[in-house]
Design an enzyme around this catalytic site. Structure first.
Site, PDB file in Angstrom:
ATOM      1  N   SER A  45      42.107  48.775  53.316  1.00 32.54           N
ATOM      2  CA  SER A  45      42.854  48.007  54.305  1.00 32.54           C
ATOM      3  C   SER A  45      44.339  47.899  53.968  1.00 32.54           C
ATOM      4  O   SER A  45      44.739  47.954  52.810  1.00 32.54           O
ATOM      5  CB  SER A  45      42.259  46.600  54.414  1.00 32.54           C
ATOM      6  OG  SER A  45      42.201  45.988  53.148  1.00 32.54           O
ATOM      7  N   HIS A  73      48.383  40.755  48.136  1.00 28.38           N
ATOM      8  CA  HIS A  73      47.741  39.766  47.287  1.00 28.38           C
ATOM      9  C   HIS A  73      48.679  38.569  47.140  1.00 28.38           C
ATOM     10  O   HIS A  73      49.895  38.738  47.008  1.00 28.38           O
ATOM     11  CB  HIS A  73      47.416  40.354  45.918  1.00 28.38           C
ATOM     12  CG  HIS A  73      46.552  41.573  45.993  1.00 28.38           C
ATOM     13  ND1 HIS A  73      45.316  41.576  46.600  1.00 28.38           N
ATOM     14  CD2 HIS A  73      46.757  42.846  45.566  1.00 28.38           C
ATOM     15  CE1 HIS A  73      44.793  42.787  46.524  1.00 28.38           C
ATOM     16  NE2 HIS A  73      45.648  43.574  45.921  1.00 28.38           N
ATOM     17  N   LYS A 125      47.175  37.964  41.966  1.00 25.92           N
ATOM     18  CA  LYS A 125      46.536  39.253  41.699  1.00 25.92           C
ATOM     19  C   LYS A 125      47.544  40.403  41.656  1.00 25.92           C
ATOM     20  O   LYS A 125      47.455  41.345  42.443  1.00 25.92           O
ATOM     21  CB  LYS A 125      45.459  39.532  42.750  1.00 25.92           C
ATOM     22  CG  LYS A 125      44.528  40.692  42.411  1.00 25.92           C
ATOM     23  CD  LYS A 125      43.593  40.974  43.572  1.00 25.92           C
ATOM     24  CE  LYS A 125      42.727  42.186  43.288  1.00 25.92           C
ATOM     25  NZ  LYS A 125      41.902  42.561  44.453  1.00 25.92           N
ATOM     26  N   ARG A 175      44.054  40.706  54.285  1.00 24.85           N
ATOM     27  CA  ARG A 175      43.961  41.968  55.020  1.00 24.85           C
ATOM     28  C   ARG A 175      44.557  41.841  56.420  1.00 24.85           C
ATOM     29  O   ARG A 175      44.505  40.775  57.022  1.00 24.85           O
ATOM     30  CB  ARG A 175      42.500  42.418  55.126  1.00 24.85           C
ATOM     31  CG  ARG A 175      41.817  42.652  53.786  1.00 24.85           C
ATOM     32  CD  ARG A 175      40.359  43.072  53.982  1.00 24.85           C
ATOM     33  NE  ARG A 175      39.704  43.305  52.699  1.00 24.85           N
ATOM     34  CZ  ARG A 175      39.083  42.368  51.998  1.00 24.85           C
ATOM     35  NH1 ARG A 175      39.042  41.125  52.460  1.00 24.85           N
ATOM     36  NH2 ARG A 175      38.522  42.652  50.849  1.00 24.85           N
ATOM     37  N   LYS A 233      36.739  44.256  58.005  1.00 25.84           N
ATOM     38  CA  LYS A 233      36.633  42.912  57.443  1.00 25.84           C
ATOM     39  C   LYS A 233      37.619  41.954  58.124  1.00 25.84           C
ATOM     40  O   LYS A 233      38.455  42.349  58.938  1.00 25.84           O
ATOM     41  CB  LYS A 233      36.886  42.962  55.931  1.00 25.84           C
ATOM     42  CG  LYS A 233      35.847  43.752  55.155  1.00 25.84           C
ATOM     43  CD  LYS A 233      36.122  43.703  53.656  1.00 25.84           C
ATOM     44  CE  LYS A 233      35.069  44.471  52.872  1.00 25.84           C
ATOM     45  NZ  LYS A 233      35.312  44.413  51.404  1.00 25.84           N
TER      46      LYS A 233
END
Length: 420
Positions: free
Chosen positions: A109, A113, A136, A297, A303
């Protein structure tokens, strides 16, 4: 002196996501099968995307006794080391980093982060989606030829695409284009004014009307497939047509007109800080990151998409692709160090010829290592550990080790952390 071994085998976990390479084409599957990961059975029609090595609760590693690695480390804090335990508050046995192998069959995707503050906020508000309160930052190190999108293009290159790719420009209000073009023609810096103009264009793109997106994508892909390609689109043509075949009608297919398209050869690496938009496209790689599973995303995915949080959390730094590359350095005769600009992790790559050996000095923090090709022996004070392709092992803080190859070329990747 600790009574527990300084080096011991670790059982990783595998993840089967839709974007993974299928069956034995996947490096993840190859490694899990070669090392006989308990419970793993290779299925040739199944995609294998990730192999996890670490203590993250979403998919924690275990010892061969089936005890969770985090529980074992919590019971033996000397394995993590005093400095790392204190600096990262790691006495609960959770390592500051998460180490992975990724095998990418189709694009991941369009994502970013969160930074630490944003991660804490998102986790508090939506804990089922944002699984932990940690940031992250991550590094991708290619083990096969690799491609990905990473960070915003320099402003002048985005301006060129707006000028010559009519289908892209059709999704952006003319006022935003005019302002952006004027700024891009006078500077390529990333000051507040430039960031605001970049944000306006990207926000307009990601929020474009779905029917308009599909109509313009149809025009774009038909034109490119017919060979009607402007020079500025040449490098992106195959990518865009490939993304369209994987995610028909998706807004993320337009993102290559705004993001750097990066190609890495084996041994090359790139770093992604918090708030950098990116998408991995193809290849196999080692990935190391802070101990988090947070992803925001916005495209190229079935998702959940969180476009508002992605748009608000980006840094809007525009730069050449080289800004994102990690320059390796020599750490030992056949060991290379990849040291990104974060404290939580660094990675060593060891490349041994047949029967060759390499000594590693003590590191003040813990390590997790994986053999990606070959076989051999890891020697340490008090013992030896035989390893094969796919073997994962833990190295305690302050342990000196020696890695010796067997009868063939052997490659080992070792992630570690030290307190600043």
């Amino acid at each position: 002196m600790s009574s527990v071994p300084q080096v011991f085998a670790v059982v990783p976990t595998t993840q089967s996501y839709d974007w993974g390479k299928v069956g034995s084409d996947s490096k993840v599957a190859q490694l899990a099968a070669a090392s006989k990961v308990p419970g793993f059975s290779l299925e040739e029609q199944k995609p294998y995307a990730e192999l996890w090595m670490g203590t993250h609760p979403s998919s924690p590693s275990h010892l061969q006794s089936d005890e969770a690695l985090s529980e074992y480390l919590a019971a033996h804090p000397e394995l993590i080391g005093d400095k790392v335990n204190k600096y990262y508050d790691a006495t609960n046995g959770n390592l500051p980093f998460l180490f992975k192998v990724l095998s990418i069959g189709k694009a991941l995707s369009i994502q970013s982060h969160p930074d630490k503050q944003t991660a804490e906020k998102l986790h508090a508000e939506q804990p089922k989606i944002y699984k932990d309160p940690n940031h992250k930052p991550e590094m991708a190190l290619a083990i096969t030829p690799f491609t990905g999108l990473c960070g915003f293009l320099p402003l002048y290159r985005i301006s060129t695409h707006l000028s010559f790719t009519a289908e892209f420009a059709a999704l952006i209000p003319s006022s935003a284009i005019s302002q952006f073009t004027e700024i891009a023609s006078s500077t390529d810096s990333s000051g507040p004014k430039e960031k605001a103009a970049l944000k306006a264009v990207f926000a307009a793109l990601m929020n474009a009307d779905e029917a308009t997106v599909k109509a313009q994508l149809g025009k774009l892909t038909a034109r490119l497939a017919a060979g009607d390609v402007h020079p500025s689109e040449t490098e992106l043509t195959d990518l865009i047509l490939s993304l369209e075949s994987q995610f028909p009608g998706d807004i993320g297919i337009f993102c290559p007109f705004m993001l750097n398209f990066i190609k890495l050869a084996p041994g090359e690496a790139m770093f992604l800080s918090a708030g950098e938009p990116h998408a991995y496209v193809s290849g196999d790689m080692m990935e190391c990151m802070a101990n988090s599973d947070n992803v925001i995303r916005a495209g190229l995915t079935p998702k959940l998409r969180d476009i508002p949080n992605l748009i608000s959390g980006l840094t809007y730094l525009a730069a050449q692709p080289s800004k994102h590359l990690v320059q390796p350095s020599t750490w030992g005769p056949v060991t290379t160090l990849y040291d990104p600009p974060v404290a939580e992790f660094s990675v060593l790559q060891v490349q041994l010829d047949s029967k060759q050996e390499e000594a590693h000095k003590a590191i003040e923090g813990p390590s997790i290592a994986i053999v990606t090709e070959g076989e051999g022996t890891v020697s340490f004070e008090g013992g030896d550990l035989d390893v094969v392709k796919g073997s994962v092992f833990f190295v305690a803080a302050n342990a000196e080790i020696k890695i010796k190859a067997g009868g063939e070329k052997t490659t080992v990747f070792r992630a570690f952390v030290e307190a600043p």
